[in-house]
Write a protein that holds these residues in place. Structure first.
Motif, PDB file in Angstrom:
ATOM      1  N   GLU A   1       0.830  -1.208   0.000  1.00  0.00           N
ATOM      2  CA  GLU A   1       0.000   0.000   0.000  1.00  0.00           C
ATOM      3  C   GLU A   1       0.864   1.258   0.000  1.00  0.00           C
ATOM      4  O   GLU A   1       0.558   2.238  -0.693  1.00  0.00           O
ATOM      5  CB  GLU A   1      -0.921  -0.010   1.222  1.00  0.00           C
ATOM      6  N   VAL A   2       1.936   1.233   0.778  1.00  0.00           N
ATOM      7  CA  VAL A   2       2.844   2.386   0.820  1.00  0.00           C
ATOM      8  C   VAL A   2       3.478   2.610  -0.544  1.00  0.00           C
ATOM      9  O   VAL A   2       3.582   3.754  -1.022  1.00  0.00           O
ATOM     10  CB  VAL A   2       3.924   2.175   1.899  1.00  0.00           C
TER      11      VAL A   2
ATOM     12  N   GLU B   1       2.257   1.868  -3.486  1.00  0.00           N
ATOM     13  CA  GLU B   1       1.266   2.427  -4.400  1.00  0.00           C
ATOM     14  C   GLU B   1       0.990   3.902  -4.093  1.00  0.00           C
ATOM     15  O   GLU B   1       0.805   4.710  -5.015  1.00  0.00           O
ATOM     16  CB  GLU B   1      -0.036   1.625  -4.324  1.00  0.00           C
ATOM     17  N   LYS B   2       0.965   4.259  -2.831  1.00  0.00           N
ATOM     18  CA  LYS B   2       0.777   5.663  -2.461  1.00  0.00           C
ATOM     19  C   LYS B   2       1.938   6.525  -2.970  1.00  0.00           C
ATOM     20  O   LYS B   2       1.729   7.650  -3.442  1.00  0.00           O
ATOM     21  CB  LYS B   2       0.657   5.799  -0.944  1.00  0.00           C
TER      22      LYS B   2
ATOM     23  N   ALA C   1       1.581   7.132  -6.643  1.00  0.00           N
ATOM     24  CA  ALA C   1       0.587   8.173  -6.907  1.00  0.00           C
ATOM     25  C   ALA C   1       1.171   9.560  -6.701  1.00  0.00           C
ATOM     26  O   ALA C   1       0.703  10.533  -7.308  1.00  0.00           O
ATOM     27  CB  ALA C   1      -0.626   7.971  -6.008  1.00  0.00           C
ATOM     28  N   ARG C   2       2.200   9.646  -5.872  1.00  0.00           N
ATOM     29  CA  ARG C   2       2.873  10.920  -5.621  1.00  0.00           C
ATOM     30  C   ARG C   2       4.115  11.094  -6.504  1.00  0.00           C
ATOM     31  O   ARG C   2       4.944  11.963  -6.251  1.00  0.00           O
ATOM     32  CB  ARG C   2       3.269  11.000  -4.146  1.00  0.00           C
TER      33      ARG C   2
ATOM     34  N   GLN D   1       7.568  12.637   1.406  1.00  0.00           N
ATOM     35  CA  GLN D   1       6.485  11.885   0.784  1.00  0.00           C
ATOM     36  C   GLN D   1       6.267  10.545   1.481  1.00  0.00           C
ATOM     37  O   GLN D   1       5.121  10.118   1.695  1.00  0.00           O
ATOM     38  CB  GLN D   1       6.807  11.660  -0.700  1.00  0.00           C
TER      39      GLN D   1
ATOM     40  N   CYS E   1       2.952   8.968   3.501  1.00  0.00           N
ATOM     41  CA  CYS E   1       2.319   7.726   3.034  1.00  0.00           C
ATOM     42  C   CYS E   1       2.163   6.681   4.128  1.00  0.00           C
ATOM     43  O   CYS E   1       1.397   5.723   3.959  1.00  0.00           O
ATOM     44  CB  CYS E   1       3.108   7.140   1.871  1.00  0.00           C
TER      45      CYS E   1
END
Length: 359
Positions: free
Chosen positions: A311-312, A314-315, A318-319, A353, A357
């Motif tokens: 999940e981290v 993918e976050k 996205a950034r 970032q 996340c």
């Protein structure tokens, strides 16, 4: 039966091609690259040198000038030569090609998780690949390695120093015990792709161990784009590897650029020193974050374990931050991410970032 079924080996058809992530517009921290370009003055000097290269002529396959510079600048022992490759990847392939046997599969043993090209080169050449899991803290399982050597009698043992993807620098005594166990049976490759950041090497020990090969690349030093690797060993062994090397495997632009780099190696060594310093700062900063496990590294990257790493990852994507998600590579790497150490500015962006996340 289709054309592909008729002409392509079943094991190749079942594979996926080596994937390289799209990175345009991203903060790129996934490939262990040096973030620093050449200084402007050296860029101009290199451009002039490259403009004078005879592109209409084949390379001279002896590469005498470049090999001389590498021997002088990279600590190759007196009386030892080097073989050049189109990156370390080609050298790994040449070793497999030279060591594969038709009557019975020769074997490669290496710690896992490890560099994927060891297994791929074995598969392509028809060798048997045997991976020996590292310990949970990513140290070498020396008992298991020695047992595998005794049981399988491999032709080749690969040891990355420091190790990819963990950053671990294996204990010197354990490495020498493996070299000793392989004496008279096969060769041990000390793959030192990250040597500029480890400040440790087996290069000076080549005269002590006739079955030792030291392999390096200039990619991590700051020249990933020119694709140049080199390896050294006793002359008799290099002569055999040279028989399977394509005669023009290093192009003239790579040759000229690498010669230029060797003439200015102090610039690259200075950059490596900065990256080593930034590695320690980044490790300290990550270690202060809640729930983050930072593994010791002697390379130009850090391996960390993060709750819900997928999940981290993918976050961060996205950034527009690209790192490497290692979780699917091996069970030992569950919830692990790998981050290239970059410049102070890029490291700060990543930390900001990343911190956002994991909230």
């Amino acid at each position: 039966m289709s054309l592909i079924d008729q002409v392509i080996r079943p094991d190749i058809r079942a594979m996926s091609a080596y994937a390289v992530a799209h990175s345009d517009g991203f903060l790129k921290l996934d490939a262990m690259e040096n973030p620093y370009p050449l200084p402007e003055k050296l860029k101009a000097a290199l451009a002039k040198r490259l403009s004078e290269v005879a592109l209409n002529r084949y390379p001279v396959p002896s590469y005498t000038g470049l090999k001389t510079r590498i021997r002088q600048k990279m600590g190759v022992p007196d009386g030892y030569d080097v073989i050049l490759g189109n990156g370390s990847d080609e050298l790994i392939s040449l070793i497999a090609l030279a060591c594969a046997k038709k009557d019975e599969p020769a074997k490669i043993v290496t710690p896992v998780p490890g560099f994927v090209m060891y297994a791929l080169s074995a598969q392509f050449a028809g060798m048997e690949f045997i991976g020996i899991p590292l310990k949970p803290d990513f140290r070498l399982d020396i008992e298991a390695m020695l047992s595998a050597i005794e049981k399988h009698r491999p032709t080749v043992v690969y040891l990355s120093q420091p190790h990819n993807p963990t950053g671990t620098l294996f204990d010197e005594k354990e490495v020498t015990s493996i070299i000793g166990a392989m004496s008279g049976k096969g060769i041990v490759i000390s793959d030192e792709a990250y040597q500029p950041f480890a400040e440790a090497s087996f290069m000076s020990k080549l005269p002590e161990y006739p079955n030792l090969v030291v392999m390096r690349t200039v990619s991590k030093l700051g020249l990933a784009g020119i694709r140049l690797g080199y390896m050294s060993a006793i002359p008799e062994l290099l002569a055999e590897f040279d028989k399977v090397r394509p005669p023009y495997n290093v192009n003239v632009l790579t040759e000229a650029t690498a010669e230029f780099a060797m003439d200015h190696i102090d610039v690259f060594n200075h950059q490596a020193a900065i990256i080593r310093s930034e590695r320690e700062k980044l490790a300290v900063a990550l270690d202060k974050l809640p729930g983050i496990e930072v593994f010791p590294s002697r390379a130009n990257f850090l391996l960390i374990r993060v709750p819900k790493a997928g999940e981290v990852f993918e976050k961060l994507l996205a950034r527009k931050v690209l790192i490497k998600n290692m979780g699917k590579m091996h069970t030992l790497l569950q919830n692990c991410l790998r981050i290239t150490v970059s410049s102070p500015e890029e490291n700060k962006i990543f930390l900001d970032q990343f911190s956002a996340c994991i909230q």
